[in-house]
Design an enzyme around this catalytic site. Sequence first.
Site, PDB file in Angstrom:
ATOM      1  N   ASP A 146      -1.920  -0.979   6.065  1.00  0.00           N
ATOM      2  CA  ASP A 146      -2.182  -0.370   7.370  1.00  0.00           C
ATOM      3  C   ASP A 146      -3.650  -0.243   7.736  1.00  0.00           C
ATOM      4  O   ASP A 146      -3.984  -0.109   8.911  1.00  0.00           O
ATOM      5  CB  ASP A 146      -1.580   1.046   7.414  1.00  0.00           C
ATOM      6  CG  ASP A 146      -2.384   2.037   6.579  1.00  0.00           C
ATOM      7  OD1 ASP A 146      -3.062   2.896   7.157  1.00  0.00           O
ATOM      8  OD2 ASP A 146      -2.347   1.953   5.343  1.00  0.00           O
ATOM      9  N   ASP A 184       0.845  -1.190   0.000  1.00  0.00           N
ATOM     10  CA  ASP A 184       0.000   0.000   0.000  1.00  0.00           C
ATOM     11  C   ASP A 184       0.887   1.249   0.000  1.00  0.00           C
ATOM     12  O   ASP A 184       2.041   1.205   0.436  1.00  0.00           O
ATOM     13  CB  ASP A 184      -0.874  -0.040   1.260  1.00  0.00           C
ATOM     14  CG  ASP A 184      -1.647   1.239   1.491  1.00  0.00           C
ATOM     15  OD1 ASP A 184      -2.339   1.685   0.574  1.00  0.00           O
ATOM     16  OD2 ASP A 184      -1.544   1.799   2.602  1.00  0.00           O
ATOM     17  N   LYS A 243      -8.579  -5.013  -2.878  1.00  0.00           N
ATOM     18  CA  LYS A 243      -7.161  -5.199  -3.195  1.00  0.00           C
ATOM     19  C   LYS A 243      -6.806  -6.682  -3.208  1.00  0.00           C
ATOM     20  O   LYS A 243      -5.998  -7.138  -4.026  1.00  0.00           O
ATOM     21  CB  LYS A 243      -6.291  -4.465  -2.181  1.00  0.00           C
ATOM     22  CG  LYS A 243      -6.366  -2.952  -2.250  1.00  0.00           C
ATOM     23  CD  LYS A 243      -5.383  -2.318  -1.262  1.00  0.00           C
ATOM     24  CE  LYS A 243      -5.463  -0.806  -1.265  1.00  0.00           C
ATOM     25  NZ  LYS A 243      -4.459  -0.194  -0.378  1.00  0.00           N
ATOM     26  N   GLY A 286      -5.495   2.790  -2.925  1.00  0.00           N
ATOM     27  CA  GLY A 286      -6.799   3.366  -3.202  1.00  0.00           C
ATOM     28  C   GLY A 286      -6.699   4.546  -4.141  1.00  0.00           C
ATOM     29  O   GLY A 286      -7.709   5.060  -4.625  1.00  0.00           O
ATOM     30  N   ASN A 297      -9.061  -1.182   4.341  1.00  0.00           N
ATOM     31  CA  ASN A 297      -9.119  -1.508   2.913  1.00  0.00           C
ATOM     32  C   ASN A 297      -7.925  -2.358   2.460  1.00  0.00           C
ATOM     33  O   ASN A 297      -7.913  -2.841   1.328  1.00  0.00           O
ATOM     34  CB  ASN A 297      -9.209  -0.235   2.060  1.00  0.00           C
ATOM     35  CG  ASN A 297      -7.979   0.643   2.168  1.00  0.00           C
ATOM     36  OD1 ASN A 297      -7.453   0.872   3.257  1.00  0.00           O
ATOM     37  ND2 ASN A 297      -7.504   1.147   1.045  1.00  0.00           N
TER      38      ASN A 297
END
Length: 267
Positions: A214, A8, A191, A43, A217
């Site tokens: 973290d 991420d 994801k 995202g 999502n």
Amino acid sequence: MIRCMAVDLDDTLLRSDLTLSDGDKGAIRRAIAAGVKVLIASGRMIRAMRPYVEELELDVPLIAYNGALIQEAVSGRVLYQRPVPPEEARRLIDLFREAGIHLNAYIRDELYMDRLTVWGERYAVNAGVEPHPVGDLKQFLEEPSPKLLGVGEPEAIDRIQERLRLEFGARLQFVKSKPTYLEILAPGVSKGLALAELAGLWGLDRSEVMAVGDAPNDLSMIEWAGVGVAIGNAWPGVKERADLVVADHDHDGVAEAIRRAIFGEPS
């Protein structure tokens, strides 16, 4: 043996000042040199990911919009997409206007909103993209948006998340990426599912994949991967479900994950 790593961006690979540390960059380059496919799963929209992709010199596909889009980093070829249906997006606009909460839409990788609110401006600055306030967002939703994003005070986000879950049921998904961000996605988008799609294309078993994140999502990919890693500043629920917890994003947590999970070195 780990052959693929998905990481991420915000609050994981990026430090608080939205930069990449030399330690994390060096560890990623070491992993790539060892034959590991390193990809970003974010995202963010593609254009908001691109500066970091170029800094890291990545040439593998990107997972963008929380898994609604997989696109090759260099050629731009779309491998997979699953946007929010336009009719559902138009209904959301009315609900967010009624609640007084800022709402973003994304068309052809451009950022659109009704008007430039304080929240919209903050988001655009954080993402490093130009916002397009258009007056009436509904006019721009003839084309599907990969996701929509509500941005506001944490308490307001909590309230509308619960309301939307009751109103839309299984027709849409509502997941937080920050306390102030509510991601709105089509069913079956995550994801984790996008990462599984790529692993399948590459002939990889999930045991050969590591994922680092973290926030809520990120949970889908952390739980799907053979090694799921929570960065030190991760939400408590993410840490509880990860296989490994490392240092925070301001202290080379991604580099620690690479050393420990890929190269078997002590922390």
